[in-house]
Design a protein around this motif. Structure first.
Motif, mmCIF file in Angstrom:
data_model
loop_
_atom_site.group_PDB
_atom_site.id
_atom_site.type_symbol
_atom_site.label_atom_id
_atom_site.label_comp_id
_atom_site.label_asym_id
_atom_site.label_seq_id
_atom_site.Cartn_x
_atom_site.Cartn_y
_atom_site.Cartn_z
ATOM 1 N N ARG A 1 0.871 -1.177 0.000
ATOM 2 C CA ARG A 1 0.000 0.000 0.000
ATOM 3 C C ARG A 1 0.908 1.227 0.000
ATOM 4 N NH1 ARG A 1 -2.792 1.240 5.246
ATOM 5 N NH2 ARG A 1 -2.391 -0.962 5.618
ATOM 6 N N VAL A 2 1.377 1.646 -1.201
ATOM 7 C CA VAL A 2 2.460 2.632 -1.272
ATOM 8 C C VAL A 2 2.074 3.919 -1.985
ATOM 9 C CG1 VAL A 2 4.205 0.816 -1.167
ATOM 10 C CG2 VAL A 2 3.400 1.624 -3.399
ATOM 11 N N GLY A 3 0.845 4.054 -2.459
ATOM 12 C CA GLY A 3 0.452 5.269 -3.151
ATOM 13 C C GLY A 3 0.735 5.214 -4.638
ATOM 14 N N ASP A 4 0.490 6.334 -5.313
ATOM 15 C CA ASP A 4 0.551 6.375 -6.777
ATOM 16 C C ASP A 4 1.878 6.859 -7.335
ATOM 17 O OD1 ASP A 4 -2.122 5.569 -6.800
ATOM 18 O OD2 ASP A 4 -2.850 7.647 -6.688
ATOM 19 N N ARG A 5 2.817 7.140 -6.464
ATOM 20 C CA ARG A 5 4.083 7.680 -6.957
ATOM 21 C C ARG A 5 4.883 6.662 -7.758
ATOM 22 N NH1 ARG A 5 9.034 9.698 -2.966
ATOM 23 N NH2 ARG A 5 10.700 9.504 -4.508
ATOM 24 N N TRP A 6 4.667 5.388 -7.505
ATOM 25 C CA TRP A 6 5.525 4.342 -8.041
ATOM 26 C C TRP A 6 4.925 3.705 -9.295
ATOM 27 C CZ3 TRP A 6 9.965 4.687 -5.642
ATOM 28 C CH2 TRP A 6 9.968 5.266 -4.358
ATOM 29 N N ALA A 7 5.803 3.287 -10.200
ATOM 30 C CA ALA A 7 5.358 2.599 -11.409
ATOM 31 C C ALA A 7 4.836 1.200 -11.096
ATOM 32 C CB ALA A 7 6.508 2.505 -12.414
ATOM 33 N N GLY A 8 5.206 0.680 -9.944
ATOM 34 C CA GLY A 8 4.776 -0.641 -9.512
ATOM 35 C C GLY A 8 5.480 -1.014 -8.221
ATOM 36 N N VAL A 9 5.236 -2.235 -7.745
ATOM 37 C CA VAL A 9 5.802 -2.698 -6.479
ATOM 38 C C VAL A 9 6.400 -4.087 -6.659
ATOM 39 C CG1 VAL A 9 5.364 -3.229 -4.053
ATOM 40 C CG2 VAL A 9 4.085 -1.393 -5.156
ATOM 41 N N VAL A 10 7.601 -4.264 -6.109
ATOM 42 C CA VAL A 10 8.253 -5.568 -6.063
ATOM 43 C C VAL A 10 8.265 -6.057 -4.619
ATOM 44 C CG1 VAL A 10 10.398 -6.849 -6.428
ATOM 45 C CG2 VAL A 10 9.740 -5.029 -8.028
ATOM 46 N N SER A 11 7.744 -7.244 -4.382
ATOM 47 C CA SER A 11 7.861 -7.869 -3.069
ATOM 48 C C SER A 11 9.126 -8.719 -3.081
ATOM 49 C CB SER A 11 6.640 -8.746 -2.768
ATOM 50 O OG SER A 11 6.738 -9.320 -1.479
ATOM 51 N N LEU A 12 10.057 -8.391 -2.191
ATOM 52 C CA LEU A 12 11.384 -9.024 -2.169
ATOM 53 C C LEU A 12 11.404 -10.102 -1.091
ATOM 54 C CD1 LEU A 12 14.297 -9.072 -3.208
ATOM 55 C CD2 LEU A 12 14.823 -7.214 -1.630
ATOM 56 N N ASP A 13 11.179 -11.343 -1.495
ATOM 57 C CA ASP A 13 11.059 -12.480 -0.590
ATOM 58 C C ASP A 13 12.446 -13.020 -0.261
ATOM 59 O OD1 ASP A 13 10.758 -15.129 0.440
ATOM 60 O OD2 ASP A 13 8.757 -15.255 -0.445
ATOM 61 N N LEU A 14 12.827 -12.976 1.033
ATOM 62 C CA LEU A 14 14.178 -13.370 1.458
ATOM 63 C C LEU A 14 14.281 -14.824 1.904
ATOM 64 C CD1 LEU A 14 16.462 -11.203 1.421
ATOM 65 C CD2 LEU A 14 14.214 -10.154 1.674
#
Length: 545
Positions: free
Chosen positions: A140-153
């Motif tokens: 839930r990061v807002g509209d500033r970003w072109a998209g979101v990557v979930s970085l699974d460790l």
């Protein structure tokens, strides 16, 4: 083939209850509570979930298996495991899913993901076991970003090195609790950090959220076990020197502790380990009321006896967990040692309990039997039980805090009443219980549980109202918005009011230095940096949420 996590609930997909088992469990739980529906709803199956198309293209670079855009991976990385997350997942509503999931197998791949994300204008959310209960991993990061990557460790899961002389181990951040313990076991060692989420949470998650663990006194947080931490940031590697202690200015690893993925991606840490305990002793001590039990806990914490387990449960919670009949508060008291018998420490502790009005059965109650065993089993099964309660239309969630002893009694009464009043107004009925999870010479951590009938379709709004009442009451009475559940996105309104403004500015400065584009977990702990903010130059932190 690796096991898959439930796409909405607590445990593994292959542990999900069948229709008959769910009905039987719901019938028993609702009868015990006195509310809820014995006719449970069924969760929306993964095959029926629909997500918007990814906004980001799959990167061409990278070894096979690093990147994924398939629906199951995106669904499983959309939420943590708070009640509001469970309800939305149960109903098939996966809001703000990540566009891509990356699962690096080494630090080079972590660096590769961060570099690609920076070029693509994508936010990156470090993801361990996904057990956050405060919105810490939700995209839930807002509209500033072109998209979101979930970085699974979780592919970084090895115990890399064991120092048997200093009793320490270097462990990768993605190691789940059971996995790291299994790797330490052949050395006769244990980390012995057991949060309630132990089965499904990772070392990196514990570090990033300053998790509270097994020990109720002395070494209560993962902080107390850290020698050094290593993290990858968009501007380079952040690695603290491995030391038992240092007075050389603010500690680099202490800034990473509790940073919740905003200052770097934690990849490994040196942590103190110990010999497995050989000697144990414990009792279930009963008190006429919670206040008398709290007096005993304070005496124990201030006597320097350092019980490993010292958890006080109010009478209502004891009845709910089948650890008592509701007539007395229960203190679960335990000592352990790898080196010497602990019966003397237990005897001294029981003497203090007797002075506070406590009583107990003379036979020892081990972790597997009696009231202690009943409470322990309920504690470990609580997250699974919560899944059934969601299906049965019952709201079940917790919140915790900490307060000094001179304010403890009034604080607990004030918070409990504020929350109970909102529960009555919103749900018509319900239960608010309290237990003490961790105790210090100067204060304790009260931990509240709310169980109430939830209006169908309004569960999330209902819990949000109750949570607001709890947060306001905690801050008004002088407590902290969290003792060990972290801040995430859900606690931000109260965290912003709790921390001093100069510290907020200093944290924003650190963020600008290591993550100038603000791509790491934006919205957690502080607002995204203004566009174009250069490293080392910060704007005043915003209070906007």
């Amino acid at each position: 083939m690796e096991r898959e996590r439930s796409h909405w609930g607590w445990g593994w997909e292959d542990e999900a209850l069948g229709e008959r088992e769910l009905r039987e469990a719901a019938a028993g739980l609702t009868a015990h509570l006195g509310f809820g529906s014995a006719e449970p709803e069924a969760p929306v199956p993964l095959a029926a979930v629909e997500l918007p198309a990814p906004r980001l293209p799959l990167p061409a670079a990278g070894r096979d298996g690093l990147w994924s855009a398939d629906l199951p991976a995106r669904v499983r990385h959309t939420y943590g495991r708070a009640y509001r997350d469970l309800v939305r997942g149960f109903r098939g509503r996966f809001e703000h899913p990540p566009d891509l999931v990356a699962r690096p197998r080494d630090e080079a791949e972590v660096e590769q993901v961060l570099e690609w994300a920076a070029g693509a204008g994508a936010a990156v959310i470090p993801f361990g076991g996904g057990t956050s209960v405060v919105g810490g991993v939700e995209p839930r990061v807002g509209d500033r970003w072109a998209g979101v990557v979930s970085l699974d460790l979780t592919a970084l899961r090895r115990v890399l090195e064991v120092d048997d002389v200093s009793l320490a181990a270097r462990i990768e951040a993605g190691a789940l609790g059971p996995d790291l313990e299994a790797q330490l076991a052949p050395h006769g060692l244990t980390l012995r950090h057991y949060p309630q989420s132990f089965q499904l949470s990772t070392l990196g998650g514990w570090l990033a959220t300053r998790a509270g663990g097994h020990f109720a006194t002395l070494q209560t947080h993962i902080d107390d076990l850290v020698e050094s931490i290593r993290a990858i940031t968009p501007t380079g590697t952040w690695a603290s020197r491995r030391l038992p202690g240092s007075g050389a200015g603010p500690s680099p690893d202490r800034l990473l502790l509790g940073s919740e993925g905003t200052l770097g991606v934690i990849t490994e840490a040196w942590v103190s380990v110990r010999r497995k305990p050989l000697h144990r002793a414990g009792r279930a001590v009963r008190f006429a009321d919670f206040r008398a039990g709290a007096q005993a806990v304070r005496a124990l914490a201030q006597a320097g006896l350092h019980p490993e387990n010292c958890r006080l449960i109010d009478a209502r919670e004891a009845a709910l967990t089948f650890a008592g009949d509701g007539s007395a508060a229960l203190l679960v008291l335990g000592f352990e040692s790898a080196h010497e018998p602990v019966d003397g420490r237990l005897a001294s502790a029981l003497a203090l309990c007797r002075e506070a009005g406590g009583s107990w059965e003379e036979r020892a109650e081990g972790a597997r039997g009696g009231a202690v065993g009943s409470w322990r089993e309920a504690f470990l099964r609580a997250p699974y039980v919560r899944d059934v309660l969601v299906a049965a239309g019952v709201l079940s969630e917790t919140f915790e805090t900490a307060i000094t002893w001179e304010r403890f009694d009034g604080f607990v009464a004030r918070v409990r009443e504020a929350v109970a009043e909102r529960v009555r107004e919103r749900c018509g009925a319900g239960i608010v219980t309290c237990r003490v999870t961790h105790a210090y010479p100067d204060g304790a951590a009260p931990y509240f549980t709310v169980v109430a009938p939830a209006p169908r379709g309004e569960e999330v709004a209902c819990w949000d109202e109750i949570k607001r009442a709890a947060g306001e009451a905690i801050l008004a009475a002088g407590g902290t918005i969290t003792h060990h559940h972290a801040v995430g996105r859900d606690h931000r309104p109260w965290y912003d009011r709790q921390r001093p403004d100069p510290f907020a500015a200093a944290l924003a400065g650190a963020k600008a230095a290591v993550d100038p584009d603000g791509l790491l977990n934006p919205g957690v702990l502080l607002d995204p940096l203004p566009s174009g903010t250069a490293a080392g130059r910060t704007a005043p932190p915003s209070r906007a949420l």
